[in-house]
Write a protein that holds these residues in place. Sequence first.
Motif, short mmCIF file in Angstrom:
data_model
loop_
_atom_site.label_atom_id
_atom_site.label_comp_id
_atom_site.label_asym_id
_atom_site.label_seq_id
_atom_site.Cartn_x
_atom_site.Cartn_y
_atom_site.Cartn_z
N PRO A 35 31.92 -54.54 24.88
CA PRO A 35 33.27 -54.05 24.60
C PRO A 35 33.98 -53.58 25.87
O PRO A 35 33.36 -53.07 26.80
N VAL A 36 35.29 -53.77 25.89
CA VAL A 36 36.11 -53.37 27.02
C VAL A 36 35.97 -51.86 27.26
O VAL A 36 35.87 -51.07 26.32
N GLY A 37 35.91 -51.50 28.53
CA GLY A 37 35.85 -50.09 28.90
C GLY A 37 34.45 -49.57 29.17
O GLY A 37 34.29 -48.44 29.61
N LEU A 38 33.43 -50.38 28.92
CA LEU A 38 32.06 -49.95 29.19
C LEU A 38 31.62 -50.47 30.55
O LEU A 38 31.95 -51.59 30.94
N ASN A 39 30.86 -49.66 31.27
CA ASN A 39 30.45 -49.96 32.64
C ASN A 39 29.19 -50.82 32.65
O ASN A 39 28.13 -50.38 32.22
N THR A 40 29.30 -52.04 33.18
CA THR A 40 28.17 -52.97 33.20
C THR A 40 27.70 -53.29 34.61
O THR A 40 27.18 -54.37 34.87
N GLU A 41 27.83 -52.35 35.52
CA GLU A 41 27.48 -52.63 36.92
C GLU A 41 25.99 -52.93 37.12
O GLU A 41 25.60 -53.50 38.14
N LEU A 42 25.13 -52.57 36.19
CA LEU A 42 23.70 -52.86 36.31
C LEU A 42 23.35 -54.24 35.76
O LEU A 42 22.19 -54.64 35.76
N GLY A 43 24.31 -54.99 35.28
CA GLY A 43 24.04 -56.28 34.66
C GLY A 43 23.55 -56.06 33.23
O GLY A 43 23.26 -54.93 32.83
N CYS A 44 23.47 -57.11 32.47
CA CYS A 44 23.06 -56.97 31.07
C CYS A 44 22.01 -57.99 30.69
O CYS A 44 22.18 -59.19 30.93
N ASP A 45 20.95 -57.51 30.10
CA ASP A 45 19.96 -58.32 29.40
C ASP A 45 19.94 -57.78 27.97
O ASP A 45 20.61 -56.79 27.66
N ALA A 46 19.18 -58.40 27.12
CA ALA A 46 19.09 -57.91 25.74
C ALA A 46 17.64 -57.99 25.27
O ALA A 46 16.88 -58.83 25.71
N VAL A 47 17.31 -57.07 24.38
CA VAL A 47 16.01 -57.08 23.72
C VAL A 47 16.27 -57.25 22.23
O VAL A 47 17.05 -56.50 21.65
N GLY A 48 15.63 -58.26 21.65
CA GLY A 48 15.82 -58.54 20.24
C GLY A 48 14.55 -58.27 19.45
O GLY A 48 13.44 -58.46 19.96
N VAL A 49 14.75 -57.82 18.23
CA VAL A 49 13.63 -57.63 17.30
C VAL A 49 14.05 -58.21 15.95
O VAL A 49 15.23 -58.27 15.63
N PRO A 50 13.08 -58.65 15.17
CA PRO A 50 13.43 -59.10 13.82
C PRO A 50 14.15 -57.99 13.06
O PRO A 50 13.88 -56.79 13.25
N ALA A 51 15.06 -58.38 12.20
CA ALA A 51 15.90 -57.43 11.47
C ALA A 51 15.10 -56.37 10.72
O ALA A 51 15.55 -55.24 10.57
N ARG A 52 13.89 -56.70 10.28
CA ARG A 52 13.10 -55.72 9.51
C ARG A 52 12.77 -54.47 10.32
O ARG A 52 12.47 -53.42 9.76
N PHE A 53 12.82 -54.55 11.67
CA PHE A 53 12.57 -53.39 12.52
C PHE A 53 13.85 -52.67 12.94
O PHE A 53 13.80 -51.58 13.49
N GLY A 54 15.00 -53.28 12.72
CA GLY A 54 16.26 -52.78 13.25
C GLY A 54 16.59 -51.34 12.92
O GLY A 54 16.81 -50.52 13.82
#
Length: 146
Positions: A35-54
């Motif tokens: 989203p606009v306005g958030l600081n991403t200077e560290l770069g972005c990766d993502a960690v995903g889990v199956p929805a049952r753990f969400g």
Amino acid sequence: MLKSMTTLLVPRARRSPENGPGRGPSLTATRLTVPVGLNTELGCDAVGVPARFGFKILSRLPAKGCVYADTDWWWWLVPARSDLDLVWPLPACYAPGAEIPDRSPRLIHHPDGTSPYTPPIPLYLLTCQLTGIAPAWPAPQVRSAL
């Protein structure tokens, strides 16, 4: 070698038998948008889990960044290279560049501050706990100064 092994854990776009060549759209990759306005200077990766753990993970984290969900997976944004010296336990997936299979994920949690990131160590420990895998990372090398 470790980096390439963790990269393989990201769910890949697949064709189902009913969506084979010429039978409809196939699943493609998408990059999670911050989203606009958030600081991403560290770069972005993502960690995903199956929805049952969400919900379990979301409710137990002391700090939460951007969280995205689709019908099968929940994804947390983490700083780039949060997989350095870590092997995320299966069935969790690590997605460099926050590039995930396009299953129309939507933002379900917006952070309170200006950082889009979930701290990776608490996320890693919770993921290990829920999957029954003991946390593990390499011990630092010890040197003798004689």
